[in-house]
Design an enzyme around this catalytic site. Structure first.
Site, PDB file in Angstrom:
ATOM      1  N   ASN A  98       0.839  -1.214   0.000  1.00  0.00           N
ATOM      2  CA  ASN A  98       0.000   0.000   0.000  1.00  0.00           C
ATOM      3  C   ASN A  98       0.864   1.250   0.000  1.00  0.00           C
ATOM      4  OD1 ASN A  98      -3.032  -0.561   0.157  1.00  0.00           O
ATOM      5  ND2 ASN A  98      -2.167  -2.065   1.581  1.00  0.00           N
ATOM      6  N   ARG A 108       2.458   0.755  25.595  1.00  0.00           N
ATOM      7  CA  ARG A 108       1.959   1.240  24.297  1.00  0.00           C
ATOM      8  C   ARG A 108       1.947   2.770  24.230  1.00  0.00           C
ATOM      9  NH1 ARG A 108      -0.798  -1.917  21.088  1.00  0.00           N
ATOM     10  NH2 ARG A 108      -1.447  -3.351  22.708  1.00  0.00           N
ATOM     11  N   MET A 148       0.895  -3.029  12.266  1.00  0.00           N
ATOM     12  CA  MET A 148       0.374  -4.141  13.049  1.00  0.00           C
ATOM     13  C   MET A 148       0.305  -3.854  14.549  1.00  0.00           C
ATOM     14  SD  MET A 148      -0.591  -5.986  10.684  1.00  0.00           S
ATOM     15  CE  MET A 148      -1.138  -7.475  11.513  1.00  0.00           C
ATOM     16  N   LEU A 190      -3.253   1.299  18.154  1.00  0.00           N
ATOM     17  CA  LEU A 190      -2.909   2.634  18.653  1.00  0.00           C
ATOM     18  C   LEU A 190      -3.497   2.823  20.045  1.00  0.00           C
ATOM     19  CD1 LEU A 190      -3.603   4.899  15.536  1.00  0.00           C
ATOM     20  CD2 LEU A 190      -1.471   3.783  16.191  1.00  0.00           C
ATOM     21  N   ASN A 235      -7.143   4.171   7.934  1.00  0.00           N
ATOM     22  CA  ASN A 235      -6.640   2.798   7.919  1.00  0.00           C
ATOM     23  C   ASN A 235      -7.250   2.061   6.733  1.00  0.00           C
ATOM     24  OD1 ASN A 235      -5.281   0.452   8.925  1.00  0.00           O
ATOM     25  ND2 ASN A 235      -7.235  -0.267   9.760  1.00  0.00           N
ATOM     26  N   HIS A 291      -8.323  -1.879   5.571  1.00  0.00           N
ATOM     27  CA  HIS A 291      -8.568  -3.205   6.142  1.00  0.00           C
ATOM     28  C   HIS A 291      -9.036  -4.131   5.024  1.00  0.00           C
ATOM     29  CE1 HIS A 291      -9.443  -6.055   9.344  1.00  0.00           C
ATOM     30  NE2 HIS A 291     -10.517  -6.373   8.647  1.00  0.00           N
ATOM     31  N   LEU A 311     -11.354  -1.036  17.585  1.00  0.00           N
ATOM     32  CA  LEU A 311     -10.589  -1.602  16.464  1.00  0.00           C
ATOM     33  C   LEU A 311     -11.463  -1.881  15.235  1.00  0.00           C
ATOM     34  CD1 LEU A 311      -7.594  -2.323  16.334  1.00  0.00           C
ATOM     35  CD2 LEU A 311      -8.245  -4.710  16.708  1.00  0.00           C
TER      36      LEU A 311
END
Ligand code: GRF
Length: 207
Positions: free
Chosen positions: A13, A64, A89, A92, A106, A108, A149
């Site tokens: 991408n 994180r 991967m 966030l 994003n 998917h 998510l």
């Protein structure tokens, strides 16, 4: 508008995005590519295109959010207006998402909300086999990132037919081809300010 691509993998991408910036199909500047994986081919693709390529090792940080704070510092350094995830991967932190509200995109590899999660293509393919071909479409989705998510407002979505003769690999190839077309389109719509987000919906402003 300045943007970053965050990527962890081979960067198919990313390559499509680099090329779309080069041909003017994306009217925004890709300032930096950041990866959480040292050997991500995405970093190599950035270097080949003379775009700064930054690796940040998650193992250097306690959690994180601490990692994300360092990424965000980099984004401020490069005066980034919006964020493009391309095979990134990592989940966030809420902190990251709050720093760029409705400014993170994003891609998917399924028709969301179907097949969320990291194994979307395999899951769709297996279900198609289990349903003896009755699940005959899957696809790709570009969406705005929210803390939940694979759940944000959808910008663009396109179907892919699962042919009875398809293997997982041939189906994946078809999905990637669509991704490489719709992601640059969605990024450009976003960069040109042609999208309005109303709750869970994205409206496209007509010229
Ligand atoms: C793509 O299928 C994308 O939808 C998913 O991860 C894959 C990344 O592939 N989020 P690449 O690194 O862009 O080639």
């Amino acid at each position: 508008m300045n943007f970053v691509v965050l990527a962890s993998g081979r960067g198919g991408n990313l390559q499509a995005i680099i090329e779309a910036v080069g041909t003017g199909k994306i009217t925004a500047d890709l300032k930096v590519v950041i990866s959480d994986k040292k050997d991500a081919f995405a970093l190599e693709r950035a270097r080949q295109a003379n775009i700064p390529a930054v690796y940040i090792n998650p193992k250097d940080f306690a959690d994180r959010e601490t990692f994300d704070r360092v990424v965000i510092e980099k984004l401020r350094e490069f005066k980034i207006d919006f964020v493009v995830l391309a095979g990134y991967m990592r989940i966030l932190s809420n902190f990251f998402v709050e720093q760029f509200p409705n400014k993170i995109l994003n891609i998917h590899p399924s028709l969301l909300p179907a097949f969320k999660g990291a194994h979307a293509m395999k899951d769709a393919f297996e279900q198609s086999i289990a349903a003896k071909g009755n699940l005959s479409v899957t696809g790709a989705t570009v969406h705005i990132v929210i803390p939940e998510l694979d759940a944000g407002p959808i910008i663009l979505q396109e179907q892919v037919k699962i042919d009875p003769k398809d293997t997982l690999e041939s189906m994946e190839e078809k999905i990637h081809a669509i991704e490489h077309r719709i992601y640059p389109q969605a990024i450009d719509l976003f960069a040109q300010g042609k999208l309005r987000i109303k709750g869970q919906r994205v409206l496209q402003i007509k010229p």
